[in-house]
Design an enzyme around this catalytic site. Sequence first.
Site, short mmCIF file in Angstrom:
data_model
loop_
_atom_site.label_atom_id
_atom_site.label_comp_id
_atom_site.label_asym_id
_atom_site.label_seq_id
_atom_site.Cartn_x
_atom_site.Cartn_y
_atom_site.Cartn_z
N GLY A 29 -2.33 5.18 -3.78
CA GLY A 29 -1.70 4.91 -2.50
C GLY A 29 -0.79 6.02 -2.02
N SER B 165 10.43 -0.98 4.03
CA SER B 165 9.48 -1.57 4.98
C SER B 165 10.23 -2.07 6.21
CB SER B 165 8.73 -2.72 4.32
OG SER B 165 7.90 -3.38 5.27
N TYR C 95 9.02 -10.53 -0.61
CA TYR C 95 8.80 -9.11 -0.35
C TYR C 95 9.84 -8.59 0.65
CZ TYR C 95 6.58 -4.87 1.45
OH TYR C 95 6.34 -3.58 1.85
N GLY D 252 2.17 6.97 -3.03
CA GLY D 252 2.78 7.78 -4.06
C GLY D 252 1.90 8.94 -4.50
N GLY E 260 5.55 5.06 -8.90
CA GLY E 260 4.33 4.51 -8.31
C GLY E 260 3.43 5.60 -7.78
N ALA E 261 3.17 6.61 -8.61
CA ALA E 261 2.48 7.82 -8.14
C ALA E 261 1.01 7.90 -8.55
CB ALA E 261 3.21 9.06 -8.66
#
Length: 282
Positions: free
Chosen positions: A15, A144, A167, A17, A11-12
């Site tokens: 955001g 989280s 989530y 990442g 996920g880079a």
Amino acid sequence: MILPRTILITGATDGLGLALAERLAADGADLILHGRNQAKLDRIADQFTARSESRPRTVTADLADLDQVRRMAAEVRASVDRLDVLVNNAGIGGGQPDGRTRRTSADGHELRFAVNYLAGFLLTLELLPLLRASAPARIVNVASIGQHPLDFENLMLERDYDGIRAYGQSKLAQIASGFELAARLPADEVTVNSLHPATYMPTKIVLAETGYSIDTLEEGVTATRRLVSDPARAGTTGRFYDRTRDARAHSQAYVSAARLRLWQASLQLTKTESPLCRVPLE
């Protein structure tokens, strides 16, 4: 900080990442960046090169498809002879832009559980031999503080679906599985830690859902980078952090029977085998 040589970040492309990748590139890391869009990855790699930083390797995969996760892991194994750190960062939130209704992955699993947890679980196991061969190595799970206990009789939330619950369940699964993996690995080979990097950073997921932010990306980067490269964290494993503070996850994560049940369910759902025997936590 003493920076490891090769780091894979999922996920880079935006955001946390991307911000983490930029910080680590400035530190001189040899990066492997994951995303779903090769053109976007190429643009990011070009930006690194324009700043006279080492051009990162890139790998693409849709984490909602476990076959693509396996292919990505094979590509990483074929392209590098060591992997010092795996940062499982990619994920989707509890609402927009991915919707609030129940959706399923390519493998038929509840989407948030599949992307946020199962993909990272499988990727970790697929890359574990390379990580162990690169000892001392680290696994960092970006989780989280928002966690929800797992209902093993309704793990795919086919009943009473709620995006926020889905989530939270996926994030608790990340943490609990990290604790279980840490118990199975010598800490001088691979450490496994999870963190809540910051609250409501100005990321695509947060802004699409809430329209506002609380903490900065810099705060999240600082907390995550600490677990990636701080020499003071060497040998520290099986922990959950709230930013940089040692914290307690949901109580279910500390129940040995629940962790083992999650581990076994995860192996079945990903159709993989565990390379490790179980060593109970002290």
